[in-house]
Design a protein around this motif. Structure first.
Motif, PDB file in Angstrom:
ATOM      1  N   GLU A   1       0.831  -1.206   0.000  1.00  0.00           N
ATOM      2  CA  GLU A   1       0.000   0.000   0.000  1.00  0.00           C
ATOM      3  C   GLU A   1       0.865   1.255   0.000  1.00  0.00           C
ATOM      4  OE1 GLU A   1      -3.499   2.210   2.656  1.00  0.00           O
ATOM      5  OE2 GLU A   1      -2.907   0.133   3.111  1.00  0.00           O
ATOM      6  N   MET A   2       1.946   1.227   0.730  1.00  0.00           N
ATOM      7  CA  MET A   2       2.832   2.389   0.782  1.00  0.00           C
ATOM      8  C   MET A   2       3.477   2.653  -0.578  1.00  0.00           C
ATOM      9  SD  MET A   2       4.594   2.465   4.542  1.00  0.00           S
ATOM     10  CE  MET A   2       5.349   4.026   4.110  1.00  0.00           C
ATOM     11  N   LYS A   3       3.842   1.590  -1.276  1.00  0.00           N
ATOM     12  CA  LYS A   3       4.417   1.764  -2.615  1.00  0.00           C
ATOM     13  C   LYS A   3       3.401   2.364  -3.569  1.00  0.00           C
ATOM     14  CE  LYS A   3       7.884  -1.928  -2.380  1.00  0.00           C
ATOM     15  NZ  LYS A   3       8.309  -3.248  -2.903  1.00  0.00           N
ATOM     16  N   THR A   4       2.136   1.949  -3.439  1.00  0.00           N
ATOM     17  CA  THR A   4       1.077   2.457  -4.313  1.00  0.00           C
ATOM     18  C   THR A   4       0.773   3.926  -4.045  1.00  0.00           C
ATOM     19  OG1 THR A   4       0.050   0.269  -4.432  1.00  0.00           O
ATOM     20  CG2 THR A   4      -1.337   2.150  -5.006  1.00  0.00           C
ATOM     21  N   LYS A   5       0.781   4.304  -2.767  1.00  0.00           N
ATOM     22  CA  LYS A   5       0.392   5.665  -2.378  1.00  0.00           C
ATOM     23  C   LYS A   5       1.580   6.592  -2.124  1.00  0.00           C
ATOM     24  CE  LYS A   5      -3.979   4.195  -0.299  1.00  0.00           C
ATOM     25  NZ  LYS A   5      -4.817   4.184   0.941  1.00  0.00           N
ATOM     26  N   ASN A   6       2.766   6.152  -2.459  1.00  0.00           N
ATOM     27  CA  ASN A   6       3.958   6.943  -2.188  1.00  0.00           C
ATOM     28  C   ASN A   6       3.882   8.327  -2.826  1.00  0.00           C
ATOM     29  OD1 ASN A   6       6.678   7.405  -1.276  1.00  0.00           O
ATOM     30  ND2 ASN A   6       7.356   7.065  -3.384  1.00  0.00           N
ATOM     31  N   LEU A   7       4.239   9.363  -2.037  1.00  0.00           N
ATOM     32  CA  LEU A   7       4.245  10.743  -2.516  1.00  0.00           C
ATOM     33  C   LEU A   7       5.644  11.108  -3.012  1.00  0.00           C
ATOM     34  CD1 LEU A   7       2.287  12.277   0.496  1.00  0.00           C
ATOM     35  CD2 LEU A   7       1.360  11.774  -1.769  1.00  0.00           C
ATOM     36  N   SER A   8       5.693  11.858  -4.104  1.00  0.00           N
ATOM     37  CA  SER A   8       6.993  12.276  -4.622  1.00  0.00           C
ATOM     38  C   SER A   8       7.684  13.223  -3.651  1.00  0.00           C
ATOM     39  CB  SER A   8       6.813  12.971  -5.977  1.00  0.00           C
ATOM     40  OG  SER A   8       6.284  12.062  -6.927  1.00  0.00           O
ATOM     41  N   PHE A   9       6.905  14.102  -3.044  1.00  0.00           N
ATOM     42  CA  PHE A   9       7.415  14.995  -2.019  1.00  0.00           C
ATOM     43  C   PHE A   9       6.232  15.498  -1.200  1.00  0.00           C
ATOM     44  CE2 PHE A   9       6.724  17.482  -5.873  1.00  0.00           C
ATOM     45  CZ  PHE A   9       5.899  18.504  -5.420  1.00  0.00           C
ATOM     46  N   VAL A  10       6.535  16.098  -0.056  1.00  0.00           N
ATOM     47  CA  VAL A  10       5.505  16.607   0.848  1.00  0.00           C
ATOM     48  C   VAL A  10       5.827  18.058   1.166  1.00  0.00           C
ATOM     49  CG1 VAL A  10       4.531  16.424   3.158  1.00  0.00           C
ATOM     50  CG2 VAL A  10       5.057  14.341   1.881  1.00  0.00           C
TER      51      VAL A  10
ATOM     52  N   PHE B   1       2.395  11.507   8.719  1.00  0.00           N
ATOM     53  CA  PHE B   1       3.076  10.858   7.599  1.00  0.00           C
ATOM     54  C   PHE B   1       3.732   9.561   8.074  1.00  0.00           C
ATOM     55  CE2 PHE B   1       2.771  15.324   6.642  1.00  0.00           C
ATOM     56  CZ  PHE B   1       2.242  15.298   5.369  1.00  0.00           C
ATOM     57  N   VAL B   2       3.445   8.495   7.365  1.00  0.00           N
ATOM     58  CA  VAL B   2       4.089   7.212   7.631  1.00  0.00           C
ATOM     59  C   VAL B   2       5.156   7.033   6.571  1.00  0.00           C
ATOM     60  CG1 VAL B   2       3.795   4.714   7.726  1.00  0.00           C
ATOM     61  CG2 VAL B   2       2.046   6.207   8.704  1.00  0.00           C
ATOM     62  N   LEU B   3       6.322   6.658   6.985  1.00  0.00           N
ATOM     63  CA  LEU B   3       7.405   6.532   6.006  1.00  0.00           C
ATOM     64  C   LEU B   3       8.228   5.277   6.241  1.00  0.00           C
ATOM     65  CD1 LEU B   3      10.248   7.539   7.564  1.00  0.00           C
ATOM     66  CD2 LEU B   3       9.111   9.726   7.357  1.00  0.00           C
ATOM     67  N   LEU B   4       8.978   4.975   5.225  1.00  0.00           N
ATOM     68  CA  LEU B   4       9.961   3.906   5.282  1.00  0.00           C
ATOM     69  C   LEU B   4      11.312   4.600   5.269  1.00  0.00           C
ATOM     70  CD1 LEU B   4       9.276   0.840   5.259  1.00  0.00           C
ATOM     71  CD2 LEU B   4      10.100   0.773   2.908  1.00  0.00           C
ATOM     72  N   THR B   5      12.161   4.284   6.236  1.00  0.00           N
ATOM     73  CA  THR B   5      13.477   4.903   6.287  1.00  0.00           C
ATOM     74  C   THR B   5      14.339   4.371   5.143  1.00  0.00           C
ATOM     75  OG1 THR B   5      14.329   3.190   7.771  1.00  0.00           O
ATOM     76  CG2 THR B   5      13.319   5.128   8.792  1.00  0.00           C
ATOM     77  N   ALA B   6      15.500   4.957   4.980  1.00  0.00           N
ATOM     78  CA  ALA B   6      16.389   4.535   3.893  1.00  0.00           C
ATOM     79  C   ALA B   6      16.726   3.054   3.972  1.00  0.00           C
ATOM     80  CB  ALA B   6      17.669   5.365   3.922  1.00  0.00           C
ATOM     81  N   ASP B   7      16.806   2.519   5.209  1.00  0.00           N
ATOM     82  CA  ASP B   7      17.145   1.103   5.356  1.00  0.00           C
ATOM     83  C   ASP B   7      15.913   0.210   5.527  1.00  0.00           C
ATOM     84  OD1 ASP B   7      16.442   1.901   7.889  1.00  0.00           O
ATOM     85  OD2 ASP B   7      18.211   1.088   8.888  1.00  0.00           O
ATOM     86  N   GLY B   8      14.719   0.776   5.277  1.00  0.00           N
ATOM     87  CA  GLY B   8      13.520  -0.057   5.219  1.00  0.00           C
ATOM     88  C   GLY B   8      12.751  -0.248   6.505  1.00  0.00           C
ATOM     89  N   LYS B   9      12.962   0.619   7.518  1.00  0.00           N
ATOM     90  CA  LYS B   9      12.209   0.524   8.768  1.00  0.00           C
ATOM     91  C   LYS B   9      10.966   1.421   8.691  1.00  0.00           C
ATOM     92  CE  LYS B   9      15.179  -2.182  10.799  1.00  0.00           C
ATOM     93  NZ  LYS B   9      16.120  -1.673  11.808  1.00  0.00           N
ATOM     94  N   PHE B  10       9.857   0.957   9.279  1.00  0.00           N
ATOM     95  CA  PHE B  10       8.637   1.758   9.306  1.00  0.00           C
ATOM     96  C   PHE B  10       8.756   2.845  10.378  1.00  0.00           C
ATOM     97  CE2 PHE B  10       7.125  -2.173   7.357  1.00  0.00           C
ATOM     98  CZ  PHE B  10       6.332  -1.692   6.319  1.00  0.00           C
ATOM     99  N   ALA B  11       8.193   4.010  10.063  1.00  0.00           N
ATOM    100  CA  ALA B  11       8.251   5.136  10.989  1.00  0.00           C
ATOM    101  C   ALA B  11       7.042   6.038  10.762  1.00  0.00           C
ATOM    102  CB  ALA B  11       9.541   5.927  10.797  1.00  0.00           C
ATOM    103  N   LYS B  12       6.787   6.917  11.728  1.00  0.00           N
ATOM    104  CA  LYS B  12       5.747   7.925  11.542  1.00  0.00           C
ATOM    105  C   LYS B  12       6.335   9.292  11.889  1.00  0.00           C
ATOM    106  CE  LYS B  12       3.443   7.336  16.089  1.00  0.00           C
ATOM    107  NZ  LYS B  12       2.140   7.102  16.747  1.00  0.00           N
ATOM    108  N   LEU B  13       5.773  10.321  11.253  1.00  0.00           N
ATOM    109  CA  LEU B  13       6.335  11.671  11.352  1.00  0.00           C
ATOM    110  C   LEU B  13       5.216  12.695  11.448  1.00  0.00           C
ATOM    111  CD1 LEU B  13       8.685  13.839  10.836  1.00  0.00           C
ATOM    112  CD2 LEU B  13       8.153  13.520   8.400  1.00  0.00           C
ATOM    113  N   GLU B  14       5.366  13.639  12.367  1.00  0.00           N
ATOM    114  CA  GLU B  14       4.423  14.751  12.475  1.00  0.00           C
ATOM    115  C   GLU B  14       5.198  16.063  12.414  1.00  0.00           C
ATOM    116  OE1 GLU B  14       0.744  16.215  15.318  1.00  0.00           O
ATOM    117  OE2 GLU B  14       2.538  15.413  16.295  1.00  0.00           O
ATOM    118  N   MET B  15       4.934  16.864  11.399  1.00  0.00           N
ATOM    119  CA  MET B  15       5.541  18.182  11.265  1.00  0.00           C
ATOM    120  C   MET B  15       4.708  19.191  12.055  1.00  0.00           C
ATOM    121  SD  MET B  15       8.195  17.597   9.415  1.00  0.00           S
ATOM    122  CE  MET B  15       8.680  19.328   9.236  1.00  0.00           C
ATOM    123  N   LYS B  16       5.386  20.013  12.869  1.00  0.00           N
ATOM    124  CA  LYS B  16       4.666  20.954  13.729  1.00  0.00           C
ATOM    125  C   LYS B  16       4.796  22.406  13.294  1.00  0.00           C
ATOM    126  CE  LYS B  16       2.697  19.876  16.785  1.00  0.00           C
ATOM    127  NZ  LYS B  16       1.302  19.398  16.894  1.00  0.00           N
TER     128      LYS B  16
END
Length: 229
Positions: A137-146, A177-192
């Motif tokens: 699902e992440m590959k399908t919905k991947n954003l080019s940039f945010v 934002f849910v992301l995959l790190t450069a080495d493939g770990k799942f993470a979540k991010l909130e910009m404030k």
């Protein structure tokens, strides 16, 4: 102490308590015991969209990268672009566009490298994101940039609103934002915030920027569990 004085004192204490509680509600605590908090991380402070603004120079903003695990900011982007040294990059005007390190994506600075980075947006509060979507699902919905929420991009999922009248940016609430790190770990991010001090309200154009405040959590065990509660 007479009754009138007691009543006045009680009223004053009530007002102070209410004021304190209100302030805490306006600017919620970011700490949850699990997430990493980054406050006032400076971007390119010398560049500007026009000459003569707060002593800055009209020129393109220098890009920079950030390693989520080491909390290291990398300024030499040409040296690090195709390496595994970074997870997210801050680029564009006021460094407000966020990209991930993906060696297979031609729109990523990491194109041609080994980075596995992906990023998608979820319309949920940070604490409510307890599990990452599947890798497919992440590959399908991947954003080019945010970046700017009104800027043309897949599904239009930016991290901030930009007011064309006041020229002030405000972080989108309720979007994580849910992301995959450069080495493939799942993470979540909130910009404030993009402004120094993560202010509740930005009153003028001269508020110091770009200074990024954000929080994130990396699931080191490789699973999709992103629960920080």
């Amino acid at each position: 102490m007479n009754k009138k004085l007691k009543s006045a004192l009680l009223f004053s204490l009530t007002i102070l308590c209410f004021s304190s509680c209100t302030k805490e509600q306006v600017k919620p605590q970011l700490e949850d015991g699990k997430s990493t908090i980054i406050q006032d991380l400076a971007g390119d402070l010398g560049a500007s969209m026009a000459d003569g603004i707060d002593g800055k120079v009209k020129r393109p903003f220098e890009d920079w990268y950030f390693n989520l695990r080491t909390k290291e900011q990398l300024k030499d982007t040409l040296k690090h672009a195709k390496t595994m040294n970074w997870d997210i990059g801050f680029t564009g005007i006021y460094n407000s566009m966020i990209v991930v390190n993906n060696g297979a994506n031609p729109k990523s600075p990491g194109y041609g490298g080994q980075g596995k980075g992906l990023i998608i947006a979820l319309e949920k509060n940070y604490a409510e994101v307890i599990e990452a979507p599947s890798l497919e699902e992440m590959k399908t919905k991947n954003l080019s940039f945010v970046g700017w929420d009104a800027y043309p991009q897949p599904d239009n999922r930016g991290w901030y609103f930009y007011d064309m009248k006041t020229h002030i940016s405000v972080a989108v609430k309720g979007r994580t934002f849910v992301l995959l790190t450069a080495d493939g770990k799942f993470a979540k991010l909130e910009m404030k915030s993009i402004y120094k001090g993560n202010p509740v309200t930005v009153s003028d154009l001269h508020w110091p920027a770009p200074y990024f405040t954000f929080r994130y959590f990396i699931q080191e065990d490789g699973s999709r569990n992103l629960n920080t509660n």
